[in-house]
Each structure stands twice: as C-alpha cells, then as structure tokens.
Design a protein around this motif. Structure first.
Motif, PDB file in Angstrom:
ATOM      1  N   ASP A   1       0.812  -1.215   0.000  1.00  0.00           N
ATOM      2  CA  ASP A   1       0.000   0.000   0.000  1.00  0.00           C
ATOM      3  C   ASP A   1       0.846   1.265   0.000  1.00  0.00           C
ATOM      4  O   ASP A   1       0.312   2.375   0.071  1.00  0.00           O
ATOM      5  CB  ASP A   1      -0.925   0.015   1.221  1.00  0.00           C
ATOM      6  N   ILE A   2       2.156   1.101  -0.045  1.00  0.00           N
ATOM      7  CA  ILE A   2       3.059   2.256  -0.016  1.00  0.00           C
ATOM      8  C   ILE A   2       3.499   2.600  -1.440  1.00  0.00           C
ATOM      9  O   ILE A   2       3.978   1.736  -2.181  1.00  0.00           O
ATOM     10  CB  ILE A   2       4.279   1.980   0.868  1.00  0.00           C
ATOM     11  N   TYR A   3       3.319   3.835  -1.834  1.00  0.00           N
ATOM     12  CA  TYR A   3       3.659   4.293  -3.181  1.00  0.00           C
ATOM     13  C   TYR A   3       5.168   4.422  -3.311  1.00  0.00           C
ATOM     14  O   TYR A   3       5.837   5.028  -2.473  1.00  0.00           O
ATOM     15  CB  TYR A   3       3.003   5.649  -3.430  1.00  0.00           C
ATOM     16  N   THR A   4       5.706   3.847  -4.365  1.00  0.00           N
ATOM     17  CA  THR A   4       7.153   3.889  -4.588  1.00  0.00           C
ATOM     18  C   THR A   4       7.512   4.614  -5.875  1.00  0.00           C
ATOM     19  O   THR A   4       8.675   4.648  -6.265  1.00  0.00           O
ATOM     20  CB  THR A   4       7.733   2.465  -4.639  1.00  0.00           C
ATOM     21  N   GLY A   5       6.517   5.209  -6.538  1.00  0.00           N
ATOM     22  CA  GLY A   5       6.777   5.920  -7.782  1.00  0.00           C
ATOM     23  C   GLY A   5       7.299   7.324  -7.549  1.00  0.00           C
ATOM     24  O   GLY A   5       7.599   7.736  -6.423  1.00  0.00           O
ATOM     25  N   GLU A   6       7.372   8.074  -8.620  1.00  0.00           N
ATOM     26  CA  GLU A   6       7.919   9.427  -8.567  1.00  0.00           C
ATOM     27  C   GLU A   6       6.880  10.410  -8.049  1.00  0.00           C
ATOM     28  O   GLU A   6       5.698  10.339  -8.404  1.00  0.00           O
ATOM     29  CB  GLU A   6       8.378   9.853  -9.962  1.00  0.00           C
ATOM     30  N   ILE A   7       7.313  11.315  -7.179  1.00  0.00           N
ATOM     31  CA  ILE A   7       6.461  12.379  -6.677  1.00  0.00           C
ATOM     32  C   ILE A   7       6.594  13.577  -7.606  1.00  0.00           C
ATOM     33  O   ILE A   7       7.703  13.996  -7.940  1.00  0.00           O
ATOM     34  CB  ILE A   7       6.862  12.804  -5.251  1.00  0.00           C
ATOM     35  N   GLU A   8       5.475  14.131  -8.036  1.00  0.00           N
ATOM     36  CA  GLU A   8       5.506  15.278  -8.938  1.00  0.00           C
ATOM     37  C   GLU A   8       5.752  16.553  -8.149  1.00  0.00           C
ATOM     38  O   GLU A   8       4.902  16.962  -7.343  1.00  0.00           O
ATOM     39  CB  GLU A   8       4.198  15.372  -9.720  1.00  0.00           C
ATOM     40  N   GLN A   9       6.880  17.143  -8.317  1.00  0.00           N
ATOM     41  CA  GLN A   9       7.279  18.313  -7.546  1.00  0.00           C
ATOM     42  C   GLN A   9       6.347  19.485  -7.819  1.00  0.00           C
ATOM     43  O   GLN A   9       5.989  19.783  -8.937  1.00  0.00           O
ATOM     44  CB  GLN A   9       8.710  18.728  -7.882  1.00  0.00           C
ATOM     45  N   GLY A  10       5.983  20.149  -6.692  1.00  0.00           N
ATOM     46  CA  GLY A  10       5.204  21.375  -6.790  1.00  0.00           C
ATOM     47  C   GLY A  10       3.750  21.161  -7.113  1.00  0.00           C
ATOM     48  O   GLY A  10       3.007  22.105  -7.346  1.00  0.00           O
ATOM     49  N   ARG A  11       3.273  19.914  -7.105  1.00  0.00           N
ATOM     50  CA  ARG A  11       1.887  19.648  -7.446  1.00  0.00           C
ATOM     51  C   ARG A  11       1.182  18.980  -6.293  1.00  0.00           C
ATOM     52  O   ARG A  11       1.715  18.105  -5.649  1.00  0.00           O
ATOM     53  CB  ARG A  11       1.797  18.750  -8.671  1.00  0.00           C
ATOM     54  N   ARG A  12      -0.044  19.410  -6.043  1.00  0.00           N
ATOM     55  CA  ARG A  12      -0.902  18.699  -5.110  1.00  0.00           C
ATOM     56  C   ARG A  12      -2.299  18.641  -5.679  1.00  0.00           C
ATOM     57  O   ARG A  12      -2.820  19.634  -6.154  1.00  0.00           O
ATOM     58  CB  ARG A  12      -0.949  19.393  -3.751  1.00  0.00           C
ATOM     59  N   GLU A  13      -2.917  17.454  -5.600  1.00  0.00           N
ATOM     60  CA  GLU A  13      -4.234  17.294  -6.165  1.00  0.00           C
ATOM     61  C   GLU A  13      -5.292  17.508  -5.097  1.00  0.00           C
ATOM     62  O   GLU A  13      -5.036  17.365  -3.916  1.00  0.00           O
ATOM     63  CB  GLU A  13      -4.378  15.892  -6.764  1.00  0.00           C
TER      64      GLU A  13
END
Length: 288
Positions: free
Chosen positions: A276-288
């Motif tokens: 359940d833990i996300y291991t992909g890339e975090i998009e910098q400066g973005r929040r949904e």
C-alpha cells in the motif's frame, strides 16, 4: 501539506519533491519576560529547568492519566504579508511513539479552494501520509524516513511529532517561570526559554534520537525558543516552538504549537502494508 525543505544534499532531495507549502517567513519573536514575581518564585532557576526537561518522561510515565493523549496542532508560516496556518488533530501514544492525525490545509495554501484532509501516521523514524496528492494515487501511502530529513520532521509534516516536541525540551538551556495561567479550564505553569537541539538529541530516547540528531544539523541556529505549559502533575499541556532556518540567504521562522489533553485515551495506529506504499515518482510542486 508538508513544509518545503531548503537544505541541499542527497538525503533530502527526495523529500523536497513532497513540499506543498513553500512559503516560510519570520513569525512573532519570543515574548520578553515581564519580570516581577517570577524571579522570586521557587519554580525558577534549576527547578524550572528540571521541570521542563522532564516533560517527555512524565508523558511516558505510568498510570491511566499518562502514556497517551489527544492532540491538536497548528503550524504557522507567512510570506509577503500572508499568513498560512496548517492544523492537525488526532491521538498519540508516547510509549510506542506513534500517532494518527488528520491534517488540514487552509484554503489556497496549495492554489485550490478546498483540500482533502491528509492522514498522517507517525511512527519511530517514519512518517506515512495518505491523500498526499502530487501524483500519488489516492489509495496509496507515502513513507518518509524522518532520520533523513534536514529538520527531523519537526516541521516537514506540517505538524511537529508530539514526542519530538516534548523531547526537544530535554535540551532546555535557560528557562524562566512566567507564572500560572488557565488553559481550557486547567491551571498550568507557564515556562519560557530556549532549547539546544543537539543536547536534546543526546538526552532523547533511542526512538527519537535519530530524527533529533538530523534536526540539529538542519536549522539556521542550534537553539529553539519555546513556551511550555505544564499542569500540576508535570504533564505537558501545550508547547510552542519557533524554528528558524536559512532559505536563499534569508532568515525564516516557523511557529509550531502542540496542545495535549484527554490523557490516557486509547490509540490505534495500524501501519500500512508494503503493497500500500507508493514507490513511484512524486511530482514536484503539485498537489491534487
């Protein structure tokens, strides 16, 4: 919702991508002691220092009125004349050093009118976040190693870990007893002083030592001004820290307040499974 880190280095670059609130400013400075009766009070001097340094130990202590508490937090930042406050609420177990909080961003803090509360799980050496946004699926958690953060998660999560807030007082250098006051119907003793982060790290429990050791290297100064409020049993009821750090050559400050009540409450903090833990890339400066 996390406050953006401003130090360079491989240990913190991944965390920088998690920042949502990228505004930090100087907040109100330490209040000046009014003098008068405080100097003559028997809770001044070494007695005051010892009372404050013992705050974490008292919270961990035995008995139904210790060990855990309900928590309300706020973290204030400001920039360009605009003040931003991030608020959190939940429960915390001081013996296991784990807690669950719902953290709410103010309107427009991330460029939107409404924001889903972010769920944070606090655990020794780790911070888990859900509804983080920035490209992270809504049903996934983000895990952050707090010992790798330049501030030891004293400000990164938008809340200060309650145990870290208490153990930071273990590094108290100078303490002044201000006097008694009322806090939500409870008589408390108000102390004001400064804490040395490195000293607090040396005195801290093993579970907190790594994060506080990291924090000792991450701020502009090695001391943190505080206001602490203890009840008649010596339990920490409220603490306000003023954290300062450098950002592009300018001094910055974040004011973090932690309020504790409802001692002895049952606390359940189920940590997420690895899947359940996300291991992909975090998009910098973005929040949904």
């Amino acid at each position: 919702m996390v406050v953006q880190q401003h130090r360079s280095g491989g240990g913190t670059r991944a965390v920088c991508a998690l920042a949502v609130v990228g505004v930090m400013v100087a907040a109100a400075g330490c209040a000046v002691d009014g003098g008068g009766g405080a100097a003559a009070d028997d809770r001044s001097g070494p007695a005051a220092v010892e009372a404050v340094r013992r705050a974490a130990a008292v919270l961990v202590g035995a008995g139904p009125a210790a060990g855990s508490a309900e928590v309300v937090t706020s973290m204030e930042t400001a920039a360009g004349g605009t003040r931003v406050t991030i608020r959190g609420k939940g429960t915390y177990d001081f013996r296991t050093q784990s807690g669950l909080l719902k953290v709410v961003l103010p309107q427009d803090a991330a460029g939107e009118d409404e924001h889903r509360p972010i769920t944070e799980l606090l655990a020794p050496g780790a911070l888990y976040m859900m509804n983080r946004g920035a490209g992270v699926p809504a049903d996934k958690w983000v895990r952050i190693d707090t010992t790798a953060l330049a501030d030891g998660n004293l400000v990164t999560g938008g809340v200060t870990d309650p145990m870290a807030a208490a153990e930071l007082l273990g590094g108290a250098r100078t303490v002044t007893y201000v006097g008694e006051t009322d806090l939500a119907g409870v008589t408390v003793r108000h102390y004001r002083g400064t804490a040395d982060i490195a000293r607090a790290a040396r005195r801290a429990s093993a579970a907190s030592r790594g994060a506080l050791t990291a924090a000792a290297k991450g701020f502009r100064t090695d001391t943190v001004p505080f206001d602490a409020y203890l009840d008649e049993q010596g339990r920490l009821r409220k603490v306000r820290h003023r954290f300062s750090f450098a950002n592009e050559g300018q001094a910055r400050e974040v004011v973090s307040t932690t309020l504790l009540y409802g001692f002895g409450v049952a606390v359940s903090v189920p940590l997420p499974d690895a899947g359940d833990i996300y291991t992909g890339e975090i998009e910098q400066g973005r929040r949904e």
